[in-house]
Write a protein that holds these residues in place. Structure first.
Motif, PDB file in Angstrom:
ATOM      1  N   LEU A  53      21.716  40.918  20.979  1.00 26.60           N
ATOM      2  CA  LEU A  53      22.294  41.562  22.152  1.00 26.60           C
ATOM      3  C   LEU A  53      21.778  42.991  22.164  1.00 26.60           C
ATOM      4  O   LEU A  53      22.185  43.820  21.353  1.00 26.60           O
ATOM      5  CB  LEU A  53      23.825  41.561  22.131  1.00 26.60           C
ATOM      6  CG  LEU A  53      24.472  42.175  23.370  1.00 26.60           C
ATOM      7  CD1 LEU A  53      24.219  41.290  24.593  1.00 26.60           C
ATOM      8  CD2 LEU A  53      25.975  42.395  23.178  1.00 26.60           C
ATOM      9  N   GLN A  54      20.850  43.255  23.068  1.00 24.24           N
ATOM     10  CA  GLN A  54      20.322  44.598  23.214  1.00 24.24           C
ATOM     11  C   GLN A  54      21.192  45.337  24.220  1.00 24.24           C
ATOM     12  O   GLN A  54      21.302  44.937  25.374  1.00 24.24           O
ATOM     13  CB  GLN A  54      18.867  44.561  23.684  1.00 24.24           C
ATOM     14  CG  GLN A  54      18.236  45.932  23.821  1.00 24.24           C
ATOM     15  CD  GLN A  54      16.778  45.852  24.260  1.00 24.24           C
ATOM     16  OE1 GLN A  54      16.149  44.806  24.175  1.00 24.24           O
ATOM     17  NE2 GLN A  54      16.251  46.963  24.741  1.00 24.24           N
ATOM     18  N   MET A  55      21.784  46.420  23.772  1.00 28.16           N
ATOM     19  CA  MET A  55      22.709  47.187  24.587  1.00 28.16           C
ATOM     20  C   MET A  55      22.034  48.493  24.990  1.00 28.16           C
ATOM     21  O   MET A  55      21.695  49.305  24.136  1.00 28.16           O
ATOM     22  CB  MET A  55      23.987  47.472  23.800  1.00 28.16           C
ATOM     23  CG  MET A  55      24.627  46.213  23.228  1.00 28.16           C
ATOM     24  SD  MET A  55      25.930  46.560  22.010  1.00 28.16           S
ATOM     25  CE  MET A  55      27.066  47.506  22.998  1.00 28.16           C
ATOM     26  N   VAL A 115      20.858  42.912  27.327  1.00 29.37           N
ATOM     27  CA  VAL A 115      19.946  41.775  27.340  1.00 29.37           C
ATOM     28  C   VAL A 115      20.271  40.860  26.163  1.00 29.37           C
ATOM     29  O   VAL A 115      20.307  41.319  25.014  1.00 29.37           O
ATOM     30  CB  VAL A 115      18.471  42.219  27.252  1.00 29.37           C
ATOM     31  CG1 VAL A 115      17.554  41.001  27.239  1.00 29.37           C
ATOM     32  CG2 VAL A 115      18.114  43.137  28.418  1.00 29.37           C
ATOM     33  N   VAL A 116      20.489  39.592  26.440  1.00 27.58           N
ATOM     34  CA  VAL A 116      20.736  38.610  25.389  1.00 27.58           C
ATOM     35  C   VAL A 116      19.476  37.773  25.206  1.00 27.58           C
ATOM     36  O   VAL A 116      18.800  37.427  26.175  1.00 27.58           O
ATOM     37  CB  VAL A 116      21.942  37.702  25.744  1.00 27.58           C
ATOM     38  CG1 VAL A 116      21.705  36.895  27.005  1.00 27.58           C
ATOM     39  CG2 VAL A 116      22.285  36.796  24.564  1.00 27.58           C
ATOM     40  N   SER A 117      19.148  37.491  23.946  1.00 25.73           N
ATOM     41  CA  SER A 117      17.963  36.688  23.670  1.00 25.73           C
ATOM     42  C   SER A 117      18.159  35.924  22.378  1.00 25.73           C
ATOM     43  O   SER A 117      18.974  36.301  21.535  1.00 25.73           O
ATOM     44  CB  SER A 117      16.719  37.578  23.584  1.00 25.73           C
ATOM     45  OG  SER A 117      16.843  38.509  22.536  1.00 25.73           O
ATOM     46  N   LEU A 118      17.407  34.855  22.244  1.00 23.98           N
ATOM     47  CA  LEU A 118      17.472  34.019  21.049  1.00 23.98           C
ATOM     48  C   LEU A 118      16.075  33.837  20.482  1.00 23.98           C
ATOM     49  O   LEU A 118      15.175  33.364  21.193  1.00 23.98           O
ATOM     50  CB  LEU A 118      18.085  32.658  21.379  1.00 23.98           C
ATOM     51  CG  LEU A 118      18.100  31.633  20.236  1.00 23.98           C
ATOM     52  CD1 LEU A 118      19.005  32.131  19.094  1.00 23.98           C
ATOM     53  CD2 LEU A 118      18.565  30.279  20.741  1.00 23.98           C
ATOM     54  N   ASP A 119      15.890  34.249  19.237  1.00 20.78           N
ATOM     55  CA  ASP A 119      14.638  34.002  18.526  1.00 20.78           C
ATOM     56  C   ASP A 119      14.801  32.662  17.808  1.00 20.78           C
ATOM     57  O   ASP A 119      15.455  32.589  16.772  1.00 20.78           O
ATOM     58  CB  ASP A 119      14.365  35.136  17.530  1.00 20.78           C
ATOM     59  CG  ASP A 119      13.012  35.003  16.847  1.00 20.78           C
ATOM     60  OD1 ASP A 119      12.560  33.855  16.634  1.00 20.78           O
ATOM     61  OD2 ASP A 119      12.419  36.033  16.511  1.00 20.78           O
ATOM     62  N   LYS A 120      14.195  31.637  18.375  1.00 20.70           N
ATOM     63  CA  LYS A 120      14.384  30.292  17.822  1.00 20.70           C
ATOM     64  C   LYS A 120      13.672  30.104  16.489  1.00 20.70           C
ATOM     65  O   LYS A 120      14.066  29.266  15.678  1.00 20.70           O
ATOM     66  CB  LYS A 120      13.915  29.246  18.821  1.00 20.70           C
ATOM     67  CG  LYS A 120      14.777  29.165  20.071  1.00 20.70           C
ATOM     68  CD  LYS A 120      14.309  28.031  20.978  1.00 20.70           C
ATOM     69  CE  LYS A 120      15.161  27.916  22.220  1.00 20.70           C
ATOM     70  NZ  LYS A 120      14.702  26.818  23.111  1.00 20.70           N
ATOM     71  N   ASP A 121      12.615  30.871  16.272  1.00 18.14           N
ATOM     72  CA  ASP A 121      11.902  30.755  14.997  1.00 18.14           C
ATOM     73  C   ASP A 121      12.753  31.290  13.849  1.00 18.14           C
ATOM     74  O   ASP A 121      12.752  30.742  12.747  1.00 18.14           O
ATOM     75  CB  ASP A 121      10.576  31.502  15.064  1.00 18.14           C
ATOM     76  CG  ASP A 121       9.583  30.837  16.002  1.00 18.14           C
ATOM     77  OD1 ASP A 121       8.727  31.545  16.565  1.00 18.14           O
ATOM     78  OD2 ASP A 121       9.682  29.599  16.184  1.00 18.14           O
ATOM     79  N   LYS A 122      13.455  32.386  14.121  1.00 12.63           N
ATOM     80  CA  LYS A 122      14.271  33.012  13.089  1.00 12.63           C
ATOM     81  C   LYS A 122      15.736  32.609  13.176  1.00 12.63           C
ATOM     82  O   LYS A 122      16.531  32.944  12.294  1.00 12.63           O
ATOM     83  CB  LYS A 122      14.162  34.533  13.182  1.00 12.63           C
ATOM     84  CG  LYS A 122      12.764  35.075  12.943  1.00 12.63           C
ATOM     85  CD  LYS A 122      12.755  36.592  13.034  1.00 12.63           C
ATOM     86  CE  LYS A 122      11.354  37.138  12.771  1.00 12.63           C
ATOM     87  NZ  LYS A 122      11.310  38.622  12.893  1.00 12.63           N
ATOM     88  N   GLY A 125      24.516  44.998  12.882  1.00  9.22           N
ATOM     89  CA  GLY A 125      23.934  45.926  13.831  1.00  9.22           C
ATOM     90  C   GLY A 125      24.896  46.851  14.535  1.00  9.22           C
ATOM     91  O   GLY A 125      24.479  47.675  15.341  1.00  9.22           O
ATOM     92  N   GLY A 126      26.186  46.742  14.270  1.00  5.06           N
ATOM     93  CA  GLY A 126      27.115  47.643  14.927  1.00  5.06           C
ATOM     94  C   GLY A 126      27.017  49.054  14.382  1.00  5.06           C
ATOM     95  O   GLY A 126      26.278  49.328  13.442  1.00  5.06           O
ATOM     96  N   GLY A 127      27.755  49.949  15.008  1.00  7.73           N
ATOM     97  CA  GLY A 127      27.765  51.328  14.559  1.00  7.73           C
ATOM     98  C   GLY A 127      28.155  52.265  15.683  1.00  7.73           C
ATOM     99  O   GLY A 127      28.741  51.839  16.677  1.00  7.73           O
ATOM    100  N   GLY A 154      24.739  56.664  26.841  1.00  8.14           N
ATOM    101  CA  GLY A 154      23.386  56.583  27.358  1.00  8.14           C
ATOM    102  C   GLY A 154      22.372  56.042  26.372  1.00  8.14           C
ATOM    103  O   GLY A 154      21.218  55.774  26.744  1.00  8.14           O
ATOM    104  N   GLY A 155      22.791  55.870  25.134  1.00  6.66           N
ATOM    105  CA  GLY A 155      21.892  55.384  24.102  1.00  6.66           C
ATOM    106  C   GLY A 155      21.801  53.866  24.064  1.00  6.66           C
ATOM    107  O   GLY A 155      22.330  53.171  24.938  1.00  6.66           O
ATOM    108  N   SER A 156      21.101  53.380  23.042  1.00  5.21           N
ATOM    109  CA  SER A 156      20.871  51.945  22.895  1.00  5.21           C
ATOM    110  C   SER A 156      21.242  51.484  21.493  1.00  5.21           C
ATOM    111  O   SER A 156      21.178  52.264  20.536  1.00  5.21           O
ATOM    112  CB  SER A 156      19.402  51.611  23.171  1.00  5.21           C
ATOM    113  OG  SER A 156      19.040  51.933  24.494  1.00  5.21           O
ATOM    114  N   LEU A 157      21.602  50.217  21.412  1.00  2.00           N
ATOM    115  CA  LEU A 157      21.960  49.616  20.134  1.00  2.00           C
ATOM    116  C   LEU A 157      21.686  48.129  20.249  1.00  2.00           C
ATOM    117  O   LEU A 157      21.916  47.536  21.317  1.00  2.00           O
ATOM    118  CB  LEU A 157      23.437  49.857  19.828  1.00  2.00           C
ATOM    119  CG  LEU A 157      23.943  49.585  18.413  1.00  2.00           C
ATOM    120  CD1 LEU A 157      23.340  50.595  17.447  1.00  2.00           C
ATOM    121  CD2 LEU A 157      25.471  49.683  18.377  1.00  2.00           C
ATOM    122  N   THR A 158      21.207  47.517  19.168  1.00  2.00           N
ATOM    123  CA  THR A 158      20.956  46.083  19.189  1.00  2.00           C
ATOM    124  C   THR A 158      21.789  45.388  18.124  1.00  2.00           C
ATOM    125  O   THR A 158      21.762  45.772  16.956  1.00  2.00           O
ATOM    126  CB  THR A 158      19.464  45.779  18.952  1.00  2.00           C
ATOM    127  OG1 THR A 158      18.686  46.375  20.002  1.00  2.00           O
ATOM    128  CG2 THR A 158      19.216  44.274  18.964  1.00  2.00           C
TER     129      THR A 158
END
Length: 124
Positions: free
Chosen positions: A79-81, A67-74, A8-10, A15-19
């Protein structure tokens, strides 16, 4: 065996967003997961963490924007930036330990397993 694969880097404009995503295999029942970054010429910085309680921590420099989150199913750590700045330019890595840490962002040495890292470049 725990394995982490980062994606997901780049490049992103100010002001933009990246996850970022960190695919996990072998996740333990008790864990602390962290995102760390290292900018050129600087020491490694803990950015965000989440553990199995769950307890979430953010560095002051990103609190309110990331925002950090964990999808336990997947089994994917995200890390939403948001509202990125040039100061967010760094190589980002995810990490895992089966321990619960009192200072996860300050104790990078305690993480046993690391992803390969991905570069994030913020341009104006």
């Amino acid at each position: 065996q725990v394995r982490l694969v980062v994606s997901g880097g780049g490049s992103v404009q100010v002001g933009g967003s990246l996850t970022l995503a960190c695919e996990l295999s072998g996740l333990t029942k008790r864990y602390t997961l962290g995102w760390f970054r290292r900018a050129p010429g600087k020491s490694r910085e803990g950015v965000a963490s989440i553990d199995s309680n769950p307890w979430i921590n953010y560095a002051k420099s990103v609190k309110g924007r990331f925002v950090v989150s964990l999808d336990k199913d997947k089994n994917i750590l995200y890390l939403q930036m948001n509202e990125v700045t040039p100061g967010d330019t760094a190589k980002y890595s995810c990490a895992h330990t089966s321990a619960l840490l009192n200072n996860p962002l300050g104790d990078g040495w305690a993480f046993r397993h690391w992803g390969q890292g991905t570069q994030v470049t913020v341009s104006s």
